[in-house]
Design an enzyme around this catalytic site. Structure first.
Site, PDB file in Angstrom:
ATOM      1  CE1 TYR A 105      -4.039   2.078   0.659  1.00  0.00           C
ATOM      2  CE2 TYR A 105      -2.666   3.176   2.298  1.00  0.00           C
ATOM      3  CZ  TYR A 105      -3.827   3.131   1.533  1.00  0.00           C
ATOM      4  OH  TYR A 105      -4.755   4.143   1.641  1.00  0.00           O
TER       5      TYR A 105
ATOM      6  N   GLY B  11       3.118   1.371  -3.038  1.00  0.00           N
ATOM      7  CA  GLY B  11       2.237   1.502  -4.206  1.00  0.00           C
ATOM      8  C   GLY B  11       1.751   2.928  -4.360  1.00  0.00           C
TER       9      GLY B  11
ATOM     10  CB  VAL C   6      -9.168   2.180  14.600  1.00  0.00           C
ATOM     11  CG1 VAL C   6      -9.081   3.653  14.216  1.00  0.00           C
ATOM     12  CG2 VAL C   6      -9.268   2.025  16.111  1.00  0.00           C
TER      13      VAL C   6
ATOM     14  CB  SER D 247     -15.764   0.734  10.861  1.00  0.00           C
ATOM     15  OG  SER D 247     -14.487   0.369  10.417  1.00  0.00           O
TER      16      SER D 247
ATOM     17  NE  ARG E 214      -2.963   5.430  12.490  1.00  0.00           N
ATOM     18  CZ  ARG E 214      -1.904   4.873  13.097  1.00  0.00           C
ATOM     19  NH1 ARG E 214      -1.256   5.522  14.061  1.00  0.00           N
ATOM     20  NH2 ARG E 214      -1.496   3.674  12.728  1.00  0.00           N
TER      21      ARG E 214
ATOM     22  CD  GLN F 124       4.882  11.014  16.587  1.00  0.00           C
ATOM     23  OE1 GLN F 124       4.441  11.569  17.597  1.00  0.00           O
ATOM     24  NE2 GLN F 124       6.100  11.250  16.127  1.00  0.00           N
ATOM     25  NE  ARG F 125      -0.836   7.949   9.441  1.00  0.00           N
ATOM     26  CZ  ARG F 125      -1.380   6.757   9.196  1.00  0.00           C
ATOM     27  NH1 ARG F 125      -2.677   6.604   9.260  1.00  0.00           N
ATOM     28  NH2 ARG F 125      -0.614   5.734   8.908  1.00  0.00           N
TER      29      ARG F 125
HETATM   30  P1  NAD Z   1     -12.765   1.620   0.229  1.00  0.00           P
HETATM   31  O1  NAD Z   1     -12.059   0.315   0.379  1.00  0.00           O
HETATM   32  O2  NAD Z   1     -14.096   1.788   0.861  1.00  0.00           O
HETATM   33  O3  NAD Z   1     -12.914   2.019  -1.311  1.00  0.00           O
HETATM   34  C1  NAD Z   1     -12.012   1.609  -2.298  1.00  0.00           C
HETATM   35  C2  NAD Z   1     -12.818   1.247  -3.546  1.00  0.00           C
HETATM   36  O4  NAD Z   1     -11.913   0.880  -4.607  1.00  0.00           O
HETATM   37  C3  NAD Z   1     -13.752   0.067  -3.314  1.00  0.00           C
HETATM   38  O5  NAD Z   1     -15.031   0.347  -3.816  1.00  0.00           O
HETATM   39  C4  NAD Z   1     -13.071  -1.063  -4.095  1.00  0.00           C
HETATM   40  O6  NAD Z   1     -13.984  -2.059  -4.533  1.00  0.00           O
HETATM   41  C5  NAD Z   1     -12.420  -0.292  -5.233  1.00  0.00           C
HETATM   42  N1  NAD Z   1     -11.298  -0.988  -5.863  1.00  0.00           N
HETATM   43  C6  NAD Z   1     -10.258  -1.623  -5.241  1.00  0.00           C
HETATM   44  N2  NAD Z   1      -9.425  -2.126  -6.152  1.00  0.00           N
HETATM   45  C7  NAD Z   1      -9.933  -1.807  -7.384  1.00  0.00           C
HETATM   46  C8  NAD Z   1      -9.524  -2.068  -8.727  1.00  0.00           C
HETATM   47  N3  NAD Z   1      -8.394  -2.748  -9.002  1.00  0.00           N
HETATM   48  N4  NAD Z   1     -10.298  -1.604  -9.724  1.00  0.00           N
HETATM   49  C9  NAD Z   1     -11.450  -0.916  -9.480  1.00  0.00           C
HETATM   50  N5  NAD Z   1     -11.880  -0.656  -8.229  1.00  0.00           N
HETATM   51  C10 NAD Z   1     -11.128  -1.091  -7.197  1.00  0.00           C
HETATM   52  O7  NAD Z   1     -11.752   2.742   0.766  1.00  0.00           O
HETATM   53  P2  NAD Z   1     -11.938   4.316   0.953  1.00  0.00           P
HETATM   54  O8  NAD Z   1     -11.739   4.621   2.372  1.00  0.00           O
HETATM   55  O9  NAD Z   1     -13.146   4.780   0.267  1.00  0.00           O
HETATM   56  O10 NAD Z   1     -10.643   4.848   0.184  1.00  0.00           O
HETATM   57  C11 NAD Z   1     -10.719   5.413  -1.113  1.00  0.00           C
HETATM   58  C12 NAD Z   1      -9.333   5.883  -1.540  1.00  0.00           C
HETATM   59  O11 NAD Z   1      -8.861   6.864  -0.618  1.00  0.00           O
HETATM   60  C13 NAD Z   1      -8.281   4.786  -1.586  1.00  0.00           C
HETATM   61  O12 NAD Z   1      -7.447   4.996  -2.700  1.00  0.00           O
HETATM   62  C14 NAD Z   1      -7.513   4.970  -0.304  1.00  0.00           C
HETATM   63  O13 NAD Z   1      -6.190   4.511  -0.424  1.00  0.00           O
HETATM   64  C15 NAD Z   1      -7.593   6.468  -0.121  1.00  0.00           C
HETATM   65  N6  NAD Z   1      -7.433   6.855   1.286  1.00  0.00           N
HETATM   66  C16 NAD Z   1      -8.455   6.688   2.172  1.00  0.00           C
HETATM   67  C17 NAD Z   1      -8.274   7.040   3.505  1.00  0.00           C
HETATM   68  C18 NAD Z   1      -9.370   6.908   4.536  1.00  0.00           C
HETATM   69  O14 NAD Z   1      -9.118   7.156   5.703  1.00  0.00           O
HETATM   70  N7  NAD Z   1     -10.574   6.546   4.189  1.00  0.00           N
HETATM   71  C19 NAD Z   1      -7.037   7.556   3.931  1.00  0.00           C
HETATM   72  C20 NAD Z   1      -6.015   7.686   2.994  1.00  0.00           C
HETATM   73  C21 NAD Z   1      -6.234   7.353   1.673  1.00  0.00           C
HETATM   74  N1  UDP Z   2      -6.501  -0.387  15.654  1.00  0.00           N
HETATM   75  C1  UDP Z   2      -6.914  -0.866  16.887  1.00  0.00           C
HETATM   76  N2  UDP Z   2      -8.011  -1.678  16.919  1.00  0.00           N
HETATM   77  C2  UDP Z   2      -8.711  -2.027  15.810  1.00  0.00           C
HETATM   78  C3  UDP Z   2      -8.277  -1.529  14.562  1.00  0.00           C
HETATM   79  C4  UDP Z   2      -7.160  -0.710  14.527  1.00  0.00           C
HETATM   80  O1  UDP Z   2      -6.318  -0.566  17.916  1.00  0.00           O
HETATM   81  O2  UDP Z   2      -9.707  -2.760  15.938  1.00  0.00           O
HETATM   82  C5  UDP Z   2      -5.340   0.537  15.616  1.00  0.00           C
HETATM   83  C6  UDP Z   2      -4.276   0.199  14.576  1.00  0.00           C
HETATM   84  O3  UDP Z   2      -3.337  -0.704  15.095  1.00  0.00           O
HETATM   85  C7  UDP Z   2      -3.690   1.578  14.293  1.00  0.00           C
HETATM   86  C8  UDP Z   2      -4.872   2.530  14.476  1.00  0.00           C
HETATM   87  O4  UDP Z   2      -5.834   1.817  15.254  1.00  0.00           O
HETATM   88  O5  UDP Z   2      -2.720   1.888  15.267  1.00  0.00           O
HETATM   89  C9  UDP Z   2      -5.517   2.970  13.161  1.00  0.00           C
HETATM   90  O6  UDP Z   2      -5.757   1.789  12.419  1.00  0.00           O
HETATM   91  P1  UDP Z   2      -6.536   1.790  11.025  1.00  0.00           P
HETATM   92  O7  UDP Z   2      -6.524   0.380  10.536  1.00  0.00           O
HETATM   93  O8  UDP Z   2      -7.842   2.455  11.170  1.00  0.00           O
HETATM   94  O9  UDP Z   2      -5.690   2.719  10.053  1.00  0.00           O
HETATM   95  P2  UDP Z   2      -4.139   3.023   9.822  1.00  0.00           P
HETATM   96  O10 UDP Z   2      -4.019   4.448  10.173  1.00  0.00           O
HETATM   97  O11 UDP Z   2      -3.281   2.171  10.719  1.00  0.00           O
HETATM   98  O12 UDP Z   2      -3.925   2.703   8.392  1.00  0.00           O
END
Ligand code: NAD
Ligand code: UDP
Ligand code: UDP
Length: 315
Positions: A149, A152, A191, A193, A215, A280-281
């Site tokens: 991830y 990528g 975390v 959800s 976070r 930390q973030r």
């Molecule tokens: P999510 O998993 O709910 O949504 C991702 C979507 O992409 C899904 O609908 C999945 O089916 C689709 N997908 C995955 N691989 C695919 C492929 N090869 N072709 C077509 N569709 C594909 O996640 P999200 O939280 O909605 O995240 C959306 C974007 O935002 C992602 O790129 C994620 O990396 C980025 N992002 C999200 C967060 C966050 O906190 N939600 C934080 C940082 C970055």
């Molecule tokens: N985490 C946790 N319990 C859970 C899920 C996640 O303590 O049920 C922690 C996880 O180890 C991380 C933080 O919560 O330190 C945020 O995790 P998340 O998977 O939401 O996103 P990340 O920021 O790590 O990609």
């Protein structure tokens, strides 16, 4: 935020958590939306309310394969975002990030579309700089469980900036920090959800490690405002730009707030910390404030209130 005129907009990953909110907002703003998704983590139910809309179209497609459509703008969100899902098939995660970016950039090049990339705070890895600024290059393990991830997404950023330099594309790269809200999948594994679902079910709340890792949690509506502001900003604003809520909480604090808001009797249960879990973030959002006039408006308790109300309807 409104655009001057209606546009044809492609949203990859449009059936996911963020994508479905974005599709809804773009339709509300009067645009034509083409939602592309392979339903790896996204749900048809996320976009069911949009299916009858005359300006909405859904296409099942995997972005690792070429896509030939005619569009004015592209939001590239396709990629599983939860660690348990992106680590389940790590090779596919790298392909989605890298091949998906190449295909969407090729599409943008051919159609001269403006293209947005959903990058991530994970490009900073387990950071030594706090809060994280965009000029920090990060501390990422290239061979660990999170690398598919993190690396990528880093490679996708490289591709965006090389397509900009080499082919003069109009690019917008957002580094998204942890975002939560309605339509997160109950089994998503992130975390917010997890904690809400466990609290509502009266189950033990799983805290990984000692719960002192931090976070910063952004509510989805604020984040989508940031996407639209960035996309409509002038061409020289390419990012990368941090989008997130700088209010920082430990994971233990988050769990305690959710327990209080739900009135749950759940207890905290400590489990081992996964490898390479950042300590930390917190985003530095000075650039978003200065260039986009954007900052989040919705505090954690308010956002959690609406998110808890949503989860009560689905579990
Ligand atoms: P999510 O998993 O709910 O949504 C991702 C979507 O992409 C899904 O609908 C999945 O089916 C689709 N997908 C995955 N691989 C695919 C492929 N090869 N072709 C077509 N569709 C594909 O996640 P999200 O939280 O909605 O995240 C959306 C974007 O935002 C992602 O790129 C994620 O990396 C980025 N992002 C999200 C967060 C966050 O906190 N939600 C934080 C940082 C970055
Ligand atoms: N985490 C946790 N319990 C859970 C899920 C996640 O303590 O049920 C922690 C996880 O180890 C991380 C933080 O919560 O330190 C945020 O995790 P998340 O998977 O939401 O996103 P990340 O920021 O790590 O990609
Ligand atoms: N591509 C696509 N849709 C398009 C144009 C290109 O999916 O409308 C893909 C194409 O398959 C190619 C990738 O995008 O592999 C990169 O395209 P680019 O034109 O940059 O590279 P080239 O085709 O010269 O390798």
């Amino acid at each position: 935020m409104r655009y001057d005129r209606s546009r044809r907009i492609l949203v990859t990953g449009g059936a996911g958590f963020l994508g479905s909110h974005l599709c809804q907002r773009l339709l509300n703003d009067g645009h034509e939306v083409l939602c592309v998704d392979n339903f790896y983590t996204g749900l048809r139910s996320n976009i069911t309310p949009l299916l009858g809309h005359p300006r909405f179209e859904l296409k099942r497609h995997d972005v690792t394969f070429p896509l030939y459509v005619e569009v004015d703008e592209i939001y590239n969100l396709a990629c599983p975002a939860s660690p348990i899902h992106y680590q389940a098939d790590p090779v596919q995660t790298t392909k989605t990030n890298v091949l998906g970016a190449i295909n969407m950039l090729g599409l943008a090049k051919r159609t001269k579309a403006k293209i947005f990339q959903a990058s991530t705070s994970e490009v900073y890895g387990d950071p030594e700089v706090h809060p994280q600024t965009e000029n920090y290059w990060g501390r990422v393990n290239p061979i660990g469980f999170r690398s598919c991830y993190d690396e990528g997404k880093r490679c996708a950023e490289t591709l965006f900036f090389d397509y900009r330099r080499q082919h003069d594309l109009s690019i917008k790269v957002a580094r998204i920090f942890n975002t939560y809200g309605p339509r997160m999948h109950p089994n998503d594994g992130r975390v917010v959800s997890n904690v809400i679902v466990q609290a509502l079910r009266g189950e033990n709340i799983t805290i990984y490690g000692d719960g002192h890792q931090t976070r910063s949690f952004c509510y989805v509506d604020d984040l989508i405002d940031g996407f639209l502001n960035l996309m409509s900003s002038s061409d020289e604003i390419t990012g990368p730009i941090n989008l997130g809520n700088p209010a920082e909480f430990t994971i233990k604090e988050l769990a305690e707030i959710v327990v209080a808001l739900t009135g749950s009797s759940s207890q905290l249960e400590y489990q081992p910390l996964p490898p390479d879990d950042p300590r930390q973030r917190k985003p530095d959002i000075a650039k978003a404030e200065q260039y986009l006039g954007w900052s989040p408006k919705i505090g954690l308790r308010e956002g959690l209130h609406d998110t808890i109300a949503y989860f009560k309807t689905v579990i």
